[in-house]
Write an enzyme that holds these catalytic residues in place. Structure first.
Site, PDB file in Angstrom:
ATOM      1  N   GLY A 191      92.403  85.945  12.897  1.00 45.89           N
ATOM      2  CA  GLY A 191      93.850  86.094  13.106  1.00 45.89           C
ATOM      3  C   GLY A 191      94.583  86.284  11.802  1.00 45.89           C
ATOM      4  O   GLY A 191      94.121  85.847  10.746  1.00 45.89           O
ATOM      5  N   ASP A 192      95.718  86.936  11.896  1.00 51.90           N
ATOM      6  CA  ASP A 192      96.579  87.077  10.724  1.00 51.90           C
ATOM      7  C   ASP A 192      98.015  87.287  11.191  1.00 51.90           C
ATOM      8  O   ASP A 192      98.249  87.966  12.190  1.00 51.90           O
ATOM      9  CB  ASP A 192      96.158  88.247   9.842  1.00 51.90           C
ATOM     10  CG  ASP A 192      96.712  88.101   8.439  1.00 51.90           C
ATOM     11  OD1 ASP A 192      97.852  88.554   8.207  1.00 51.90           O
ATOM     12  OD2 ASP A 192      96.039  87.511   7.584  1.00 51.90           O
ATOM     13  N   SER A 193      98.953  86.695  10.475  1.00 50.43           N
ATOM     14  CA  SER A 193     100.369  86.798  10.835  1.00 50.43           C
ATOM     15  C   SER A 193     101.185  87.320   9.656  1.00 50.43           C
ATOM     16  O   SER A 193     100.908  86.979   8.507  1.00 50.43           O
ATOM     17  CB  SER A 193     100.934  85.433  11.244  1.00 50.43           C
ATOM     18  OG  SER A 193     100.263  84.931  12.370  1.00 50.43           O
TER      19      SER A 193
END
EC number: 3.6.1.9
Length: 198
Positions: free
Chosen positions: A70-72
């Site tokens: 995941g990455d935001s």
């Protein structure tokens, strides 16, 4: 069969633990700046690219498990912003975003036995018109330095978010609805992983 989190993010781990899952933590080592520089697409595609790279970086070690990358990043005024890393950058970001509306993009890549599920969730964030003193104190706390958009929803930063529109878990770092959809796509159930041991 386990859930493997390709991240050292305490927030992502907390989301899974609060949802009854004890994940295996296996942080991925990827060059995020180089990946972003090579990405020539939409902001949504950029965060998905980072998530995909993280999941793929560790997947070969966990073929029978479910691997989550995941990455935001925060999309504000047409620009993507990641982690501020320093109190000075945090203060500058907050002076820019206070009172504004932005979009927190969280890319997910979920892998299982050669299958890949990729989705980016978007949550609208309404930032409060925080006072200069509160911005300085928040920056000095260190909490937002490693957070996309220089804020948290679940801790001190919650004081300065007027409201969100969308999935709260996605803002914290990992969307449970996205993970559920991926598991269903793999023929698995969320409850298969509740209270699973490492």
């Amino acid at each position: 069969m386990r859930i493997v989190l390709a991240s050292s993010s305490p927030s992502r781990r907390m989301i899974l633990q609060n949802a009854g899952v004890d994940p295996v933590i296996q942080p991925a080592d990827v060059d995020e700046d180089a990946l972003l520089a090579a990405t020539d697409g939409s902001p949504e595609e950029a965060v998905a690219t980072l998530a995909r790279a993280k999941a793929r970086a560790v997947a070969s070690q966990f073929h029978d498990d479910v691997v989550i990358g995941g990455d935001s990043m925060l999309l504000i005024d047409g620009r993507l912003q990641g982690k501020p890393h320093t109190p000075e950058t945090t203060v500058a970001r907050w002076h820019e975003q206070a009172g504004k509306v932005a979009h927190l993009l969280t890319g997910h890549c979920i892998l299982h036995r050669g299958q890949e599920f990729v989705e980016t969730s978007t949550t609208t964030v309404h930032f409060a018109q925080a006072s200069d003193a509160d911005i300085a104190a928040y920056a000095a706390s260190g909490e937002p330095w490693q957070c996309a958009g220089a804020f948290t929803l679940e801790a001190l930063g919650g004081w300065f978010i007027d409201r969100i529109e969308g999935d709260p878990s996605s803002v914290i770092g990992l969307s449970l609805p996205v993970v559920r959809r991926a598991l269903y796509g793999f023929g698995l159930d969320a409850s298969d992983f509740w209270n699973a041991e490492k």
